[in-house]
Motif scaffolding. Sequence first.
Motif, short mmCIF file in Angstrom:
data_model
loop_
_atom_site.label_atom_id
_atom_site.label_comp_id
_atom_site.label_asym_id
_atom_site.label_seq_id
_atom_site.Cartn_x
_atom_site.Cartn_y
_atom_site.Cartn_z
N LEU E 73 0.80 -1.22 0.00
CA LEU E 73 0.00 0.00 0.00
C LEU E 73 0.85 1.28 0.00
O LEU E 73 0.64 2.16 -0.84
N ALA E 74 1.80 1.37 0.92
CA ALA E 74 2.59 2.60 1.01
C ALA E 74 3.38 2.82 -0.28
O ALA E 74 3.43 3.93 -0.80
N GLY E 75 3.97 1.76 -0.80
CA GLY E 75 4.73 1.90 -2.04
C GLY E 75 3.85 2.25 -3.23
O GLY E 75 4.24 3.03 -4.10
N PHE E 76 2.67 1.67 -3.27
CA PHE E 76 1.71 1.96 -4.33
C PHE E 76 1.37 3.44 -4.35
O PHE E 76 1.35 4.08 -5.41
N ILE E 77 1.12 4.00 -3.17
CA ILE E 77 0.77 5.41 -3.07
C ILE E 77 1.97 6.28 -3.41
O ILE E 77 1.86 7.27 -4.13
N ALA E 78 3.14 5.87 -2.89
CA ALA E 78 4.36 6.65 -3.16
C ALA E 78 4.62 6.75 -4.65
O ALA E 78 5.22 7.73 -5.12
N GLY E 87 5.06 4.64 5.86
CA GLY E 87 4.49 3.28 5.83
C GLY E 87 4.48 2.65 7.21
O GLY E 87 5.47 2.75 7.94
N VAL E 88 3.38 1.98 7.54
CA VAL E 88 3.29 1.24 8.80
C VAL E 88 3.07 -0.23 8.49
O VAL E 88 1.99 -0.62 8.05
N PRO E 112 10.79 6.67 -2.47
CA PRO E 112 10.94 6.33 -1.06
C PRO E 112 9.62 6.14 -0.33
O PRO E 112 8.64 6.80 -0.64
N VAL E 113 9.64 5.23 0.63
CA VAL E 113 8.62 5.14 1.66
C VAL E 113 9.37 5.23 2.98
O VAL E 113 10.39 4.57 3.15
N ALA E 114 8.87 6.02 3.92
CA ALA E 114 9.49 6.15 5.24
C ALA E 114 8.87 5.10 6.14
O ALA E 114 7.74 5.27 6.60
N SER E 115 9.58 4.02 6.40
CA SER E 115 8.98 2.94 7.17
C SER E 115 9.13 3.16 8.67
O SER E 115 10.18 3.57 9.15
N MET E 116 8.05 2.88 9.37
CA MET E 116 8.05 2.88 10.82
C MET E 116 8.14 1.43 11.31
O MET E 116 8.18 0.51 10.51
N ALA E 126 4.24 7.00 13.27
CA ALA E 126 3.85 7.58 11.98
C ALA E 126 3.12 8.90 12.22
O ALA E 126 3.35 9.90 11.52
N GLY E 127 2.24 8.91 13.22
CA GLY E 127 1.55 10.15 13.56
C GLY E 127 2.54 11.23 13.98
O GLY E 127 2.48 12.37 13.51
#
Lengths: 168, 168, 168, 168, 168, 168, 168, 168
Positions: E73-78, E87-88, E112-116, E126-127
């Motif tokens: 999901l996070a990568g798809f949006i990025a 990303g969580v 990039p995705v910033a992973s937590m 993430a918040g």
Amino acid sequence: MAEKALVGILMGSDSDLPVMEEAAKVLKNFNIPFEMTISSAHRTPHRTAQFARNAEKRGIRVIIAGAGSAAHLAGFIAAETTLPVIGVPIDASPLNGLDALLSTVQMPGGVPVASMAIGKAGAKNAGIFAVQILSTADEKLHEELKKYRKEMAKQVEEKAKKLKAQIG
Amino acid sequence: MAEKALVGILMGSDSDLPVMEEAAKVLKNFNIPFEMTISSAHRTPHRTAQFARNAEKRGIRVIIAGAGSAAHLAGFIAAETTLPVIGVPIDASPLNGLDALLSTVQMPGGVPVASMAIGKAGAKNAGIFAVQILSTADEKLHEELKKYRKEMAKQVEEKAKKLKAQIG
Amino acid sequence: MAEKALVGILMGSDSDLPVMEEAAKVLKNFNIPFEMTISSAHRTPHRTAQFARNAEKRGIRVIIAGAGSAAHLAGFIAAETTLPVIGVPIDASPLNGLDALLSTVQMPGGVPVASMAIGKAGAKNAGIFAVQILSTADEKLHEELKKYRKEMAKQVEEKAKKLKAQIG
Amino acid sequence: MAEKALVGILMGSDSDLPVMEEAAKVLKNFNIPFEMTISSAHRTPHRTAQFARNAEKRGIRVIIAGAGSAAHLAGFIAAETTLPVIGVPIDASPLNGLDALLSTVQMPGGVPVASMAIGKAGAKNAGIFAVQILSTADEKLHEELKKYRKEMAKQVEEKAKKLKAQIG
Amino acid sequence: MAEKALVGILMGSDSDLPVMEEAAKVLKNFNIPFEMTISSAHRTPHRTAQFARNAEKRGIRVIIAGAGSAAHLAGFIAAETTLPVIGVPIDASPLNGLDALLSTVQMPGGVPVASMAIGKAGAKNAGIFAVQILSTADEKLHEELKKYRKEMAKQVEEKAKKLKAQIG
Amino acid sequence: MAEKALVGILMGSDSDLPVMEEAAKVLKNFNIPFEMTISSAHRTPHRTAQFARNAEKRGIRVIIAGAGSAAHLAGFIAAETTLPVIGVPIDASPLNGLDALLSTVQMPGGVPVASMAIGKAGAKNAGIFAVQILSTADEKLHEELKKYRKEMAKQVEEKAKKLKAQIG
Amino acid sequence: MAEKALVGILMGSDSDLPVMEEAAKVLKNFNIPFEMTISSAHRTPHRTAQFARNAEKRGIRVIIAGAGSAAHLAGFIAAETTLPVIGVPIDASPLNGLDALLSTVQMPGGVPVASMAIGKAGAKNAGIFAVQILSTADEKLHEELKKYRKEMAKQVEEKAKKLKAQIG
Amino acid sequence: MAEKALVGILMGSDSDLPVMEEAAKVLKNFNIPFEMTISSAHRTPHRTAQFARNAEKRGIRVIIAGAGSAAHLAGFIAAETTLPVIGVPIDASPLNGLDALLSTVQMPGGVPVASMAIGKAGAKNAGIFAVQILSTADEKLHEELKKYRKEMAKQVEEKAKKLKAQIG
């Protein structure tokens, strides 16, 4: 090494020598007398048990043990002595040292092994940690440790300067 | 167990009993005399070494050893005897038995341990494998093994029938 | 705890207490004065750094630090003191403590942390290892360690007897 | 770099430079003034804490920190500043960077580190992500980011054409 | 939420809500207007792409995306926006979130995705990280972040006091 | 490739070509018309989505997608078409392809990807599996598959003979 | 199931039924006639081989095989037939299905198994993937697949609406 | 090899020969007649099943099977014979043999495989373990095993002497 050894370094195989020498270098640097030998938990259990049982009588105060694969050496020694045992997992199988790490660190409650990192960094730190243990009762040694730390910090700072010069 | 034990089952802690009983059940089923005891590689190394060194003289022909965490037990015993040693890694730490598996199976060249699967399936198979070893020199026992296999296959077939009846 | 603490036990969160109490129990058992507090490498870095920097002056000789997830606590403290630091990785995330183990044990060359096993077994062993360090300069304490080992061995033997009685 | 740096790039060791240069290249490409230095969480904790605490005052808006093994650097800095910290795990031990990844990403609740992928891909993305953060308040920069993306897409399309030509 | 949302929280499934609410709580605490919805990279790719493409126009400045298993999901949006994406990874399969972590963090160079961290700690962070990004251009918000940190530190200190009172 | 392609091979980067060619070789061997192109889920999402959405209309019946790191390509395509999608995880990061494997295979319920093994073996098998799918409605092709299998078995037998000759 | 089965579902043990039923549910939903039975690669190899060899003659076009631990079932069947075989790794040992996943997916070049995710999500997707294979030669079925996808998307949208109503 | 083979060595591919030769060397050293051939569980299942079913009749008493990736070979054979089967996982994929290890060792209850370590150490130990099994009914062989062990210990001692001479 005329003086009586205070630290005993053991390794399971002669192929572990290039890693375990990192521990020896640190001890030499601090002028800590040490002995270094090869003994396997599995191929020479009697020799290894003898080493562990006699260590205290011979004046050894800390033992460093490095091994690869199913690395039982540090735990084997820890079972035969109440001296502190520092374990160095060695990357000697296709599993990149994960097997040696888990075999060294996951000791059951009652018989501790102090595990260091896999490989050369771990062997170096085993040497430093042995010095730290000895320094708990040796103020002069403790001062030398502090100098060592400062020297290490200075090296980082110098590298930072060099990088700064380089990138302008 | 009036007869002299042919198989020795060892476990590192009494908490391993529910797992290691699976091995015992198989041996009972095949009427193989066995002994079962607790001895730790780390907490009672001498007791464990004694067990391993005397096993052959006492008539033991195969040893089964189960342990968790940094599971050195099987390797420790294998270092003290030339009898075949079967290792059962036990899921007794947060790492789900991966630590016990690698500590059991990744033995260095020269001193083999025959590793089974983690946990109860592994303990059951340790029992069967001990029977297989003994049956290499005992034709009658080998015949019983074959029956055991057929029985096992029949159970699968019956479950398949039941499923068929169920889903129509 | 009227006496000056020789061992400092730190944990990153109050939820780590049930694990770290295992270290405290061992120290009480050996009558080693200790202190125990909560301080996080990430949420209270100044408090943690203060603890580490003042430890030696306050008479602390060994530090035990337990943390979960990206467990930086032991390494953080090790960077601020030359006292020996023992790390206890705690199983506090979905990764079963593998994250805490690698964050604790894989220290780079120069700043060692002595890692124990994940969880309660590791905390107990941290307590014992602290005693082993102190005993390198305290013969009486070393004798007590040997008794502790014998007691531990006796317990295994008694469990073995009980099992023997049980299975006949 | 006459302009005041907006991004600070830190790495734990000079051996991390070939990886972290990927971040620098991206920032140069977007004309973002940055500074780059070496500072270790463990060997120079004071220097590192100073860097982190003063960053905001010096005008730094985003920090990128790369380290290997038990990679505490990004978390260490995140504990000392409320600026966004991007972590780059570096493959610098036998465990292929898994240790650095878990040490970087598994931060406890309260002190976030934004982890990128292990190695050069991660360092490059750290640079891009820093630009993305800065562009949330800089429309012109945001437009450049969109061009950068289009350029990247074009390159893929050209490679696809080349492949088509090649296989006919 | 009358105000225009600055942060968009997405999750792949309604079963992710108990985790992702941790991010929402932080944003509420900082009075950051946000929106929160469910959209899957695999089951509703068009809806997800629409969300990502329109986010900037709608005033969104940071996107938080949480998903489990092969967490794309996070990568798809990025891939569909140049806004920063956090990303969580969610622990939603038998592999304890390791699959979600690697699918989220190991993004190829360019996007990039910033992973937590995995799970609730990661969602909370993430918040906080979204607030940190917004605060790079909002001094008042940055001050609130500093208060939040101090409050967090105070809570640790209070727990430490409580522990001290408890163990005397 | 005058005939209309029945199989589409996609890869995320031109560096994946040496791996994905293994799939192409198999299809050539079976005279299955195919097309092969480069398209990234993250760098060219529109191009990739177009490919996936138009595939069926263009006559494609099976899609093979290979990617490394956080390998979203196969899942991305599977979300845009109901044609069967075969995923090939590629070993392109320090984690040896474990990241690509989990990102490819751990698809959530509803949108399947058929994952093959990591690397060249997986790419070869992707080609064969595509043939197997096509052969479910093409008896002649199915016969050729059976010959292929026999040929493969013959090769093993010949190697066995050669070994026998060698060791006497 | 009066009609001749087109899909065969196999599982290694009756304890796998709750997982494999997910595949059956999908097939029922699409009105695909199927058969489902229990057969083990290790306990009933002959029965399993018979199943695989006769499948094609009996009209089976796709086989789904689910197993846990060292999950050889799918590979075993794939070796005995040229029909497409879909493997479902089942989480049935302490290793959380990682063993079953690697045993299923890492097939050597020449004999493919199409691996799905571990557990129920994987079994459901195995059912859908079987339908996708069959639909490559059945346009009506392909249309139903597209409806199924739309229905799935609608469900996500409804959950999103519900969440929106809930959080206001 | 005029004598009837007592041990059968199988490998899945001719590329496994350099590893499996380690087992052959041990058997030669102990003058155990053996046969060695190539047969794959997946590419030549019939040939492999024939080998396994006929082994006992041909006089084989122990089987050693080595394979890589999803290493089903040992389990496949174990399902077709009641002779003891020793498995050697081979490091033949990007996953460093972890796949082969889990596929070999994690056998379900009922059909044991005795797994050795990954790679050459494991193959050597497979040879020794086969000798140990045979020696349970052959006292002379057992005596030779004990000599072998002593020789091995002597070699370690000699290496220790050499190291001592070297470091003075």
